[in-house]
Write an enzyme that holds these catalytic residues in place. Structure first.
Site, PDB file in Angstrom:
ATOM      1  N   HIS A  49       0.833  -1.200   0.000  1.00 22.30           N
ATOM      2  CA  HIS A  49       0.000   0.000   0.000  1.00 22.30           C
ATOM      3  C   HIS A  49       0.870   1.254   0.000  1.00 22.30           C
ATOM      4  O   HIS A  49       0.569   2.238  -0.680  1.00 22.30           O
ATOM      5  CB  HIS A  49      -0.917  -0.030   1.221  1.00 22.30           C
ATOM      6  CG  HIS A  49      -1.781   1.178   1.376  1.00 22.30           C
ATOM      7  ND1 HIS A  49      -1.497   2.169   2.289  1.00 22.30           N
ATOM      8  CD2 HIS A  49      -2.917   1.559   0.746  1.00 22.30           C
ATOM      9  CE1 HIS A  49      -2.431   3.108   2.216  1.00 22.30           C
ATOM     10  NE2 HIS A  49      -3.295   2.764   1.288  1.00 22.30           N
ATOM     11  N   GLU A  52       2.219   1.713  -3.437  1.00 21.92           N
ATOM     12  CA  GLU A  52       1.141   2.210  -4.295  1.00 21.92           C
ATOM     13  C   GLU A  52       1.020   3.729  -4.201  1.00 21.92           C
ATOM     14  O   GLU A  52       0.794   4.416  -5.194  1.00 21.92           O
ATOM     15  CB  GLU A  52      -0.173   1.542  -3.901  1.00 21.92           C
ATOM     16  CG  GLU A  52      -1.397   2.055  -4.644  1.00 21.92           C
ATOM     17  CD  GLU A  52      -2.580   2.296  -3.720  1.00 21.92           C
ATOM     18  OE1 GLU A  52      -3.203   3.381  -3.825  1.00 21.92           O
ATOM     19  OE2 GLU A  52      -2.874   1.427  -2.884  1.00 21.92           O
ATOM     20  N   HIS A  53       1.161   4.273  -2.987  1.00 24.79           N
ATOM     21  CA  HIS A  53       1.122   5.723  -2.795  1.00 24.79           C
ATOM     22  C   HIS A  53       2.398   6.390  -3.319  1.00 24.79           C
ATOM     23  O   HIS A  53       2.349   7.415  -4.005  1.00 24.79           O
ATOM     24  CB  HIS A  53       0.988   6.044  -1.304  1.00 24.79           C
ATOM     25  CG  HIS A  53      -0.413   6.015  -0.793  1.00 24.79           C
ATOM     26  ND1 HIS A  53      -1.010   7.102  -0.209  1.00 24.79           N
ATOM     27  CD2 HIS A  53      -1.341   5.029  -0.779  1.00 24.79           C
ATOM     28  CE1 HIS A  53      -2.251   6.787   0.153  1.00 24.79           C
ATOM     29  NE2 HIS A  53      -2.470   5.527  -0.177  1.00 24.79           N
ATOM     30  N   GLU A 129      -4.696   8.551   6.948  1.00 31.20           N
ATOM     31  CA  GLU A 129      -5.649   7.579   6.391  1.00 31.20           C
ATOM     32  C   GLU A 129      -6.059   6.561   7.459  1.00 31.20           C
ATOM     33  O   GLU A 129      -7.234   6.177   7.557  1.00 31.20           O
ATOM     34  CB  GLU A 129      -5.021   6.867   5.196  1.00 31.20           C
ATOM     35  CG  GLU A 129      -5.957   5.913   4.476  1.00 31.20           C
ATOM     36  CD  GLU A 129      -5.300   5.245   3.276  1.00 31.20           C
ATOM     37  OE1 GLU A 129      -5.956   4.401   2.640  1.00 31.20           O
ATOM     38  OE2 GLU A 129      -4.129   5.574   2.970  1.00 31.20           O
TER      39      GLU A 129
END
Length: 426
Positions: A49, A52-53, A129
């Site tokens: 993740h 991905e960012h 987040e």
């Protein structure tokens, strides 16, 4: 019904899939990585993740602003996501823009800079987040329950990681994982719309040659071990919440099982829409919940059926009893043909409507390749759905709902709510 799907497997390990959709002037193209949070070591939880960012923070050819400007110029529909079993990057553009769009996708995926200063900024973004999840009760319950349902297994860990793990990600850690796991042998390129297969193959070959990253001859490492689901009863008091949030879970067929078609229709009957039994019983007839439903989550080697509801503290016991009653009902009584036909019509309509979307088609292409290793045609899926009968649904219900592995999770102002194992027996 003929699917115009073509497949090419390059010597460097990249699989290329295309589906031609006549009449469109657009293309949805994407690059999927056969890696997700279940392939991470505990100390690296959240790294897929994080990557991905972070790939959007700049490459050796483009700054973060260059990426943003180019994305907007192409149409601005650039998406990325991470799941437990894969990480994906996709963009929808006008057909003439495919070469530029794919060059952008390939660059951010194969040549990210991973500047340490940028990584530290992105750590803060991801920590925010995480706080959003903590402030969203249904998502928080989902994470707490997953951890209890898959104890000690990557499927039980949050996809975004934890504050402890994410805070330790630096340039070396990220670059090492990216080079090893985001290598060409783990890439699936898929596109659907108005395009020529051979042209996409040329674009891939020019962007991902054998020396792009990683060892192209390295076979896919073995996935994380098969999980052994637990049967937790998780009660979490959070008195500041106005509602109680509930999850009831049971084992379920995995994504490769031949029972998955019957299971999907059974989940639809129980809680898949406004005509479903749970919606009608819990919301329409009694007004006990605004949000209530059921569905199955399927992974490559395990599945989980869940019923979810949010209700007032004084109605928790009643909602639990109503949900369990619907599970017992499909075990003891065959689903009427009329009700099964409604579920089939709902499923088939969703499939047929998806045929008009290049995004839906390309997602199906990539997922089928990663999970099944082959293309499953629309005609085959429709045939499998139409072949399901009431006995198939009851067989799934009896096999999975009568196990000793039923589980329950509750979060919120629970007003002294308690439940024991005998109450969960079907």
């Amino acid at each position: 019904m003929i699917d115009e799907v073509k497949t090419t497997r390059l010597s460097n390990g990249v699989t290329i899939l295309t589906e031609h959709m006549p009449g469109l002037r657009s293309v949805t193209a994407g690059i999927w990585v056969r890696r997700g949070s279940r392939h991470e070591a505990p100390e690296l939880n959240g790294i897929c993740h994080f990557i991905e960012h972070s790939v959007f923070k700049g490459t050796h050819r483009r700054t973060a602003r260059d990426i943003a400007v180019e994305s907007d110029r192409l149409g601005g529909n650039l998406d990325a996501f991470t799941t437990h079993e894969m990480t994906g990057f996709a963009v929808k553009v006008a057909d003439r823009s495919l070469p530029a769009a794919f060059d952008l996708l390939a660059d951010i995926l194969a040549h990210p800079r991973f500047d340490q200063t940028d990584l530290e900024k992105e750590q803060k973004v991801i920590l925010e987040e995480m706080k959003m999840v903590e402030d969203t009760p249904d998502e928080l319950l989902g994470e707490l329950f997953n951890a209890a349902y898959f104890p000690g297994h990557p499927l039980g860990r949050p996809i975004e990681g934890t504050e402890e793990t994410v805070s330790l990600f630096d340039h070396y850690t990220i670059s090492t994982f990216h080079t090893r796991e985001f290598s060409t042998s783990n890439l699936v390129v898929a596109a659907a719309g108005n395009l020529e297969h051979d042209r996409l193959v040329e674009l891939v070959e020019s962007s991902f040659n054998s020396s792009t990253n990683g060892d192209a001859t390295q076979p896919h490492p073995v996935s994380a071990e098969r999980p052994a689901p637990a049967a937790p009863i998780l009660i979490e008091q959070k008195k500041e919440l106005e509602q109680a949030h509930l999850v009831i879970a049971a084992p379920w067929p995995d994504a490769k099982s031949e029972e998955r078609y019957a299971a999907s229709l059974l989940a639809s009957v129980i809680g898949g829409g406004t005509s479903s039994r749970l919606w009608q019983t819990v919301r329409e007839d009694r007004g006990l919940a605004y949000s209530v439903g059921a569905g199955g989550s399927t992974f490559s080697d395990v599945g989980v059926f869940t019923i979810y509801a949010g209700t007032s503290p004084e109605h928790v016991d009643e909602v639990v009893d109503l949900a369990l009653a619907e599970m017992r009902r499909v075990v003891s009584e065959s689903v009427p043909m009329e009700e099964l036909k409604l579920a089939k019509d709902q499923a088939l309509s969703s499939i047929l409507l998806g045929l008009e979307s290049s995004s839906s088609r390309v997602s199906a292409l990539a997922r089928q390749e990663i999970i099944h290793g082959r293309r499953i045609s629309t005609a085959e899926i429709i045939q499998k759905i139409e072949a399901v009968n009431p006995e198939d649904l009851q067989q799934v219900a009896r096999k999975f709902f009568t196990s000793e592995s039923l589980a329950l999770g509750a979060l919120g102002n629970l007003n002294g709510f308690r439940v024991d194992r005998t109450r969960l027996q079907i």
